[in-house]
Design a protein around this motif. Structure first.
Motif, PDB file in Angstrom:
ATOM      1  N   VAL A  47      69.379  56.729  64.180  1.00 36.08           N
ATOM      2  CA  VAL A  47      68.353  56.827  63.147  1.00 36.08           C
ATOM      3  C   VAL A  47      68.003  58.301  63.005  1.00 36.08           C
ATOM      4  O   VAL A  47      67.842  59.005  63.992  1.00 36.08           O
ATOM      5  CB  VAL A  47      67.092  56.021  63.539  1.00 36.08           C
ATOM      6  N   ILE A  48      67.906  58.789  61.757  1.00 33.95           N
ATOM      7  CA  ILE A  48      67.511  60.182  61.531  1.00 33.95           C
ATOM      8  C   ILE A  48      66.256  60.219  60.666  1.00 33.95           C
ATOM      9  O   ILE A  48      66.041  59.354  59.816  1.00 33.95           O
ATOM     10  CB  ILE A  48      68.631  61.010  60.849  1.00 33.95           C
ATOM     11  N   LYS A  49      65.431  61.218  60.887  1.00 36.64           N
ATOM     12  CA  LYS A  49      64.233  61.418  60.077  1.00 36.64           C
ATOM     13  C   LYS A  49      64.637  62.207  58.847  1.00 36.64           C
ATOM     14  O   LYS A  49      65.259  63.258  58.942  1.00 36.64           O
ATOM     15  CB  LYS A  49      63.180  62.201  60.870  1.00 36.64           C
ATOM     16  N   LEU A  50      64.302  61.682  57.659  1.00 36.91           N
ATOM     17  CA  LEU A  50      64.648  62.374  56.426  1.00 36.91           C
ATOM     18  C   LEU A  50      63.611  63.419  56.080  1.00 36.91           C
ATOM     19  O   LEU A  50      63.926  64.580  55.866  1.00 36.91           O
ATOM     20  CB  LEU A  50      64.799  61.386  55.267  1.00 36.91           C
ATOM     21  N   GLU A  51      62.358  63.001  55.997  1.00 42.45           N
ATOM     22  CA  GLU A  51      61.316  63.928  55.571  1.00 42.45           C
ATOM     23  C   GLU A  51      59.964  63.248  55.702  1.00 42.45           C
ATOM     24  O   GLU A  51      59.864  62.025  55.693  1.00 42.45           O
ATOM     25  CB  GLU A  51      61.558  64.326  54.105  1.00 42.45           C
ATOM     26  N   SER A  52      58.936  64.063  55.808  1.00 48.05           N
ATOM     27  CA  SER A  52      57.574  63.567  55.825  1.00 48.05           C
ATOM     28  C   SER A  52      56.818  64.299  54.726  1.00 48.05           C
ATOM     29  O   SER A  52      56.613  65.497  54.799  1.00 48.05           O
ATOM     30  CB  SER A  52      56.932  63.837  57.192  1.00 48.05           C
ATOM     31  N   THR A  53      56.477  63.561  53.658  1.00 52.90           N
ATOM     32  CA  THR A  53      55.827  64.177  52.503  1.00 52.90           C
ATOM     33  C   THR A  53      54.669  63.304  52.049  1.00 52.90           C
ATOM     34  O   THR A  53      54.822  62.095  51.901  1.00 52.90           O
ATOM     35  CB  THR A  53      56.824  64.323  51.332  1.00 52.90           C
ATOM     36  N   GLY A  54      53.524  63.919  51.803  1.00 52.23           N
ATOM     37  CA  GLY A  54      52.383  63.198  51.235  1.00 52.23           C
ATOM     38  C   GLY A  54      51.935  62.018  52.063  1.00 52.23           C
ATOM     39  O   GLY A  54      51.543  60.996  51.511  1.00 52.23           O
TER      40      GLY A  54
END
Length: 157
Positions: free
Chosen positions: A101-108
Motif C-alpha cells: 500500500v502506498i500513500k498518494l497524498e494528503s490534501t484538504g
C-alpha cells in the motif's frame, strides 16, 4: 430510302438485348461499389473504451475502501491512474509492488492510499486493487477513477 432498307439498317446497327442487359448490370454494380466506398468512409466505430467497476465500503466514520471489482482491459497501467475525490485529484506516478500500500497524498483533510492485492502484478490495474480514503465528511462525496484523460469508473461514498 424505302422501308425495307431502313428496317434492315436499324436491325443491323443496334446493340443486342443481351449485351445491353449485361452492360446495364455492370454499370449498376460499379455504381453501387463506388457508393459503398464513399459512404463507408463517413462511418467509423469508436475504439474500445476501458472501464473499471468500483465498489465502496465504509470501514468507520472517517474511513472508506474503494475496491476495483472489474477491469475491462488488462493493460491499464497503474502509473497512469488518477483518483478524483470531490474534485481533488490524487495521482499514482509509478507501479506498486504486489501486496503493498502506498500513500498518494494528503490534501484538504483527505488522505488517499492505493493498494495492490497480493498476487496482482502491481504494474496494471486488476480486480481486487483498492483505495483507502481517510478524512472527515466523506459520506456523499463522489470518487472517480481516471486513466490518462479517460474516466474508468465512479462511485459515491
Amino acid at each position: 430510302m424505302n422501308k425495307k432498307t431502313w428496317a434492315k439498317r436499324m436491325k443491323d446497327s443496334g446493340v443486342s438485348p443481351i449485351i445491353a442487359t449485361i452492360l446495364l448490370v455492370a454499370i449498376t454494380v460499379v455504381l453501387a461499389a463506388v457508393l459503398y466506398v464513399m459512404v463507408s468512409g463517413f462511418t467509423h466505430s469508436p475504439g474500445a473504451v476501458n472501464s473499471a467497476g468500483l465498489t465502496e465500503a465504509q470501514n468507520s466514520a472517517n474511513n472508506f475502501t474503494v475496491t476495483i471489482t472489474s477491469v475491462s482491459a488488462s493493460n491499464i497501467a497503474i502509473g497512469n491512474l488518477r483518483l478524483v475525490v470531490n474534485g481533488t485529484s490524487y495521482a499514482i506516478s509509478s507501479s506498486v509492488a504486489a501486496g503493498s500500500v502506498i500513500k498518494l497524498e494528503s490534501t484538504g483533510g483527505i488522505t488517499v492510499y492505493f493498494g495492490v492485492l497480493g498476487g496482482n502484478s502491481g504494474t496494471y490495474l486488476q480486480t481486487g486493487d483498492f483505495f483507502y480514503i481517510l478524512g472527515s465528511g466523506l459520506t456523499g462525496m463522489t470518487v472517480t477513477l481516471y486513466s490518462g484523460g479517460s474516466q474508468l469508473g465512479s462511485t459515491t461514498l
